[in-house]
Write a protein that holds these residues in place. Structure first.
Motif, PDB file in Angstrom:
ATOM      1  N   LEU A  78     -39.017 -21.800  76.708  1.00  0.00           N
ATOM      2  CA  LEU A  78     -40.185 -22.647  76.433  1.00  0.00           C
ATOM      3  C   LEU A  78     -41.150 -21.953  75.476  1.00  0.00           C
ATOM      4  O   LEU A  78     -41.679 -22.585  74.554  1.00  0.00           O
ATOM      5  CB  LEU A  78     -40.884 -23.006  77.745  1.00  0.00           C
ATOM      6  N   ALA A  79     -41.367 -20.667  75.660  1.00  0.00           N
ATOM      7  CA  ALA A  79     -42.241 -19.917  74.757  1.00  0.00           C
ATOM      8  C   ALA A  79     -41.631 -19.808  73.369  1.00  0.00           C
ATOM      9  O   ALA A  79     -42.337 -19.932  72.361  1.00  0.00           O
ATOM     10  CB  ALA A  79     -42.507 -18.528  75.328  1.00  0.00           C
ATOM     11  N   ALA A 109     -42.275 -31.707  75.253  1.00  0.00           N
ATOM     12  CA  ALA A 109     -43.379 -30.848  74.821  1.00  0.00           C
ATOM     13  C   ALA A 109     -44.062 -31.493  73.610  1.00  0.00           C
ATOM     14  O   ALA A 109     -43.413 -32.149  72.792  1.00  0.00           O
ATOM     15  CB  ALA A 109     -42.865 -29.465  74.458  1.00  0.00           C
ATOM     16  N   ASP A 161     -45.075 -30.301  70.865  1.00  0.00           N
ATOM     17  CA  ASP A 161     -44.575 -29.832  69.570  1.00  0.00           C
ATOM     18  C   ASP A 161     -43.057 -29.683  69.612  1.00  0.00           C
ATOM     19  O   ASP A 161     -42.500 -28.734  69.103  1.00  0.00           O
ATOM     20  CB  ASP A 161     -45.232 -28.514  69.191  1.00  0.00           C
ATOM     21  N   LYS A 219     -42.046 -22.937  71.198  1.00  0.00           N
ATOM     22  CA  LYS A 219     -43.382 -23.031  70.604  1.00  0.00           C
ATOM     23  C   LYS A 219     -43.548 -22.059  69.442  1.00  0.00           C
ATOM     24  O   LYS A 219     -44.153 -22.391  68.427  1.00  0.00           O
ATOM     25  CB  LYS A 219     -44.441 -22.765  71.665  1.00  0.00           C
ATOM     26  N   ARG A 270     -40.355 -22.869  66.573  1.00  0.00           N
ATOM     27  CA  ARG A 270     -40.279 -24.243  66.074  1.00  0.00           C
ATOM     28  C   ARG A 270     -38.895 -24.571  65.484  1.00  0.00           C
ATOM     29  O   ARG A 270     -38.776 -24.948  64.319  1.00  0.00           O
ATOM     30  CB  ARG A 270     -41.371 -24.507  65.045  1.00  0.00           C
TER      31      ARG A 270
END
Length: 77
Positions: A40-41, A73, A75, A44, A47
């Motif tokens: 998940l990190a 999410a 983004d 972000k 991308r």
């Protein structure tokens, strides 16, 4: 260039995927993770255009849930 994030908890499988994908001139590995929280990190931060992940992550059927979290999410790739 297609940016790819690899999510795989088995290092040898991750290495194999990386080796095959990096041989493609139009693909770039932008990150690798071995856990759900790291994934998940990394989404972000990196991308990516594509996230490759297993259905079983850490021995549990968490791949589908992780895919939903990434897709929902704000983004998302």
């Amino acid at each position: 260039m297609t940016k790819i994030l690899l999510v795989e908890d088995h290092p040898i499988v991750r290495l194999g995927l990386r080796t095959v994908l990096e041989a493609q001139p139009d693909m770039q590995i932008t990150g690798e993770t071995s856990s759900e929280s790291q994934a998940l990190a990394a989404v972000k931060a990196a991308r990516p255009d594509v996230v490759i992940l297993p259905l079983r992550l850490g021995g549990e059927l968490r791949g589908v849930e992780l895919c939903r979290e990434i897709k929902n999410a704000p983004d998302a790739p």
